[in-house]
Each structure stands twice: as C-alpha cells, then as structure tokens.
Motif scaffolding. Structure first.
Motif, mmCIF file in Angstrom:
data_model
loop_
_atom_site.group_PDB
_atom_site.id
_atom_site.type_symbol
_atom_site.label_atom_id
_atom_site.label_comp_id
_atom_site.label_asym_id
_atom_site.label_seq_id
_atom_site.Cartn_x
_atom_site.Cartn_y
_atom_site.Cartn_z
ATOM 1 N N LEU A 169 -17.259 4.091 -25.315
ATOM 2 C CA LEU A 169 -16.220 3.308 -25.991
ATOM 3 C C LEU A 169 -16.536 1.811 -25.955
ATOM 4 C CD1 LEU A 169 -12.984 5.106 -24.662
ATOM 5 C CD2 LEU A 169 -14.086 5.422 -26.865
ATOM 6 N N GLY A 170 -17.668 1.466 -25.393
ATOM 7 C CA GLY A 170 -18.085 0.064 -25.377
ATOM 8 C C GLY A 170 -17.427 -0.748 -24.279
ATOM 9 N N LEU A 171 -16.931 -0.085 -23.243
ATOM 10 C CA LEU A 171 -16.240 -0.789 -22.160
ATOM 11 C C LEU A 171 -17.050 -0.655 -20.872
ATOM 12 C CD1 LEU A 171 -12.717 0.661 -22.962
ATOM 13 C CD2 LEU A 171 -13.479 -1.650 -23.455
ATOM 14 N N HIS A 172 -17.120 -1.740 -20.126
ATOM 15 C CA HIS A 172 -17.868 -1.706 -18.875
ATOM 16 C C HIS A 172 -17.040 -1.069 -17.759
ATOM 17 C CE1 HIS A 172 -20.915 -4.010 -20.764
ATOM 18 N NE2 HIS A 172 -20.084 -4.988 -21.048
ATOM 19 N N HIS A 173 -15.758 -1.239 -17.870
ATOM 20 C CA HIS A 173 -14.875 -0.641 -16.865
ATOM 21 C C HIS A 173 -13.536 -0.331 -17.522
ATOM 22 C CE1 HIS A 173 -12.814 -4.514 -16.710
ATOM 23 N NE2 HIS A 173 -14.016 -5.053 -16.730
ATOM 24 N N ARG A 174 -12.776 0.435 -16.814
ATOM 25 C CA ARG A 174 -11.483 0.841 -17.352
ATOM 26 C C ARG A 174 -10.550 -0.365 -17.421
ATOM 27 N NH1 ARG A 174 -7.830 5.624 -14.782
ATOM 28 N NH2 ARG A 174 -5.845 4.782 -15.392
#
Lengths: 136, 265
Positions: free
Chosen positions: B33-38
């Motif tokens: 989803l292109g996110l490094h972390h939640r």
C-alpha cells in the motif's frame, strides 16, 4: 474406482449411468485442475486495521490456480505461444516447462484511510484484483 | 487466519497465523500500500466521519466505487463541479475549477484539515490564516489540481447588503525572513445571502508546497464588501470554529509517479 465395479454388477442401465458419472467426474476433476480463478478475500477488518482504513472492509483479490497441460482449451484463455509451449513440453518435458497459469486481466481497488494527522486519503491501487486467469 | 470454502458453502478457518507471521504479513501488505508503517491516526479518528473533510472523501469514495467497472464521469461532475450560474450572476473573478475532471485520472486524492491552532499570536490573524500540512504527501507525486473549500452561511448582518468578494492569497516569504508577501491564488464574489461551499483553485500553491515543504506558510483569506474589509464572521465564513460539517478543508488530486507502482523486493 472403488464404486464403479460394485455398481456394474447391478444393471446395465446403472453401468451406463456410471460411465456418464465417470466422464462427468473426470471432466469435473480435470476442470478443477485446469487454470482458473479462485477466491481470495483480503480482510482489512481481520487485520485489525478498521481504526485507520475507513473503506472498504476488505476486497476480493482472487488468485490463479491450476495446470496448463495439453490440450489447452478455450476456457483456459491460452495465448498462441502457450499452446506451442505445451506441445513442446509434451515432447521435451525436461527442458521446456508447461506454460504458467497467471492473471491476464487485473483491476484496481480504491482505499480510503486516515494518515497520522487525521487527513483522509483516497488512493487507487492498480493491479490488485484478478479479473481473469489464463495460460501464458 | 486463512479461511477456505469447506465444500458445503461454509467458510472455515484452516490455519491460524502465529503472531510473528501475522506481523510479517501485515508489513508486506502495508508495503504494498506504499506505507512504511501502520498509520496511527488520533484515537478519535473513527468519530471524525461527521467532519466536513472525511465526509466529503467518503462521499467521493462512494461515488467512485458505486460502479466499479466504469465510473460515470457525468455523475462525478454533477456532484462535485460547481453548478453554472445564471447569466449576469456574480462570476467576475471566478474560474470554474477543473479538479473534478481529475477525479478519474488521480491515483491519490488527499484531504487536509486546517492546522492553525495557536501559532499566530493575534486572534485576528488566526481566523484569516489557514495552513495545511503537506509533509505526508509522498515524493514524486504530481499535483493534478487542488481546491480549498470554505463554507459560507447566509449573512444575517443587516448592514451587509452587497456582494462579498473572498480573496485567497498564498503566503510567500518576503525579502526579510520575517516578512510575508501575498500572492493571489483565487477569488470568488458571492451574494451576501449566498449559503454553501466556496471552492477556490489552489493548485499552484499545492505544487509549491509539495515540492518545498518549508515554503508552506499557508493561505491568507480576505473578505471585502465594497471597499470595506470584513471580519470572517461578518462575511459569514466558517473558519476555525463552527459546525463539524462546515469546517474548511483542502482537497488535492495527485498522479502517482510511474516507478512507485511496483518495486523489486
């Protein structure tokens, strides 16, 4: 295989039905093995992400599963090259593999979520849903 | 866990995931989803859906996903493009926004809420200055369009009977580091009794701020009636305080950089 001999002793009608059943069963099993799209649901809710993903709760991603073995029929949505490769595989199974059952058509999903500043983002992710599978 | 059809139209769990594996899988999907972390939004984020920006985005999402195969562009335009005014009706400085046309091309649509709290010492300025944090916009995104939305109530002030012009200025650094200059971003003239959302084209400012976050000094809003400058409440504009569903916000439309679609892992 277990059921067939026992039924053949009963009557010829039953045997005929049995043959039909066998054919249908064989076709059914063959169809089950052939390249097809299968259900795969990714649940954002089960991941416990409902606190930051507003929508959707999850999505049907699907996946491709099955064999691309000779003969490739129309249902398997095979490319011309895949058909040739299947024939070559028949002759040289050790050197040329069978074609792969892969997604041939994909579509996008849209996810609506909060970032850490409580801004809302609507993002489109391409190629996330398998719309069709085929032998390639 | 992993669930499967058991052959009699029932879904059963056939494998439960250990915590370590679950974390790894979550990380895989986040990365996709292109996110490094939640993201960890404010704990009250779930209750924000009555606020204007989330409400607008949910509405937009529902419109876009209503017909998954082919979104009807006409529906989107009808719902989000300002309706054409009648001939002779107040449109001197106003240019129709084209952002609604970007809805289909956009890979990411992002709403921003006003971040001005107490950083400006004068209350007078706090009502007139809007600032939107764009530091979360991923690098390489192309700005297709952006709009600032401010709600205007019908004016109940008997002294104001003329049209009101609302100017939105982009604050840019002046010669002195402490100085700020005003660059007109967009302008809109409305009747004093007009009620509804005023939509300003702020594409240029968004392009400037996404490429240089340090240049983001916000917007300065000015309301004029005749030759007189009005306070925001005199112009019936909803600024920092007001009903949740009428608070100002910004929406920006982005096209993703080609290389961010997928990457080797």
């Amino acid at each position: 295989r277990k059921r067939a001999p026992r039924r053949r002793q009963e009557s010829s009608n039953v045997a005929a039905t049995d043959n039909y059943e066998w054919t249908t069963y064989y076709e059914y099993k063959s169809a089950q093995r052939s390249c097809q799209r299968r259900e795969l649901y990714v649940s954002f809710k089960d991941l416990g992400w409902e606190d930051w993903i507003i929508a959707p709760d999850g999505y049907s991603a699907f996946y491709c599963y099955g064999e691309c073995a000779f003969p490739l029929n129309a249902r398997m949505n095979a490319s011309n090259h895949a058909i040739v490769q299947t024939l070559v595989n028949l002759m040289k199974p050790d050197s040329v593999p069978k074609p792969c059952c892969v997604p041939t058509k994909l579509s996008a999903i849209q996810v609506l979520y909060y970032d850490k500043n409580s801004n809302v983002i609507l993002k489109k992710y391409r190629n996330m849903i398998v719309k069709a599978c085929g032998c390639h | 866990g992993f669930y499967s059809d058991n052959g009699v139209d029932q879904t059963i769990m056939y494998r439960s995931m250990p915590k370590q594996e679950r974390n790894e899988m979550q990380q895989e999907i986040l990365s996709l989803l292109g996110l490094h972390h939640r993201p960890n939004p404010a704990s009250h984020a779930a209750n924000l859906t009555s606020y204007s920006a989330p409400r607008y985005m949910i509405d937009l999402y529902e419109t876009l996903t209503g017909d998954e195969e082919d979104v009807n562009l006409e529906t989107v335009k009808r719902r989000y493009l300002p309706q054409p005014r009648e001939r002779g009706e107040l449109a001197q400085d106003y240019t129709f926004l084209t952002s609604s046309y970007f809805v289909q091309d956009a890979d990411m649509i992002m709403s921003f809420v006003n971040q001005v709290k107490h950083e400006y010492p004068l209350r007078h300025d706090r009502d007139r200055i809007f600032r939107f944090d764009m530091s979360e916009v991923p690098l390489g995104e192309t700005v297709l369009g952006a709009e600032l939305r401010i709600y205007k109530n019908s004016s109940l002030d008997g002294h104001i009977e003329n049209n009101i012009t609302v100017n939105v200025y982009q604050l840019v650094p002046g010669i002195d580091p402490e100085d700020r200059q005003l660059v007109l971003a967009d302008s809109y003239t409305v009747s004093h009794d007009h009620a509804g959302w005023l939509t300003f084209n702020v594409t240029q400012a968004t392009q400037d701020w996404t490429s240089d976050a340090f240049a983001n000094y916000g917007f300065y809003i000015q309301a004029i009636c005749g030759h007189k400058s009005l306070e925001m409440h005199e112009a019936s504009l909803v600024t920092r305080y007001g009903p949740e569903g009428k608070l100002p916000f910004m929406v920006a439309f982005f096209a993703a950089a080609a290389q961010s679609q997928s990457h080797v892992r």
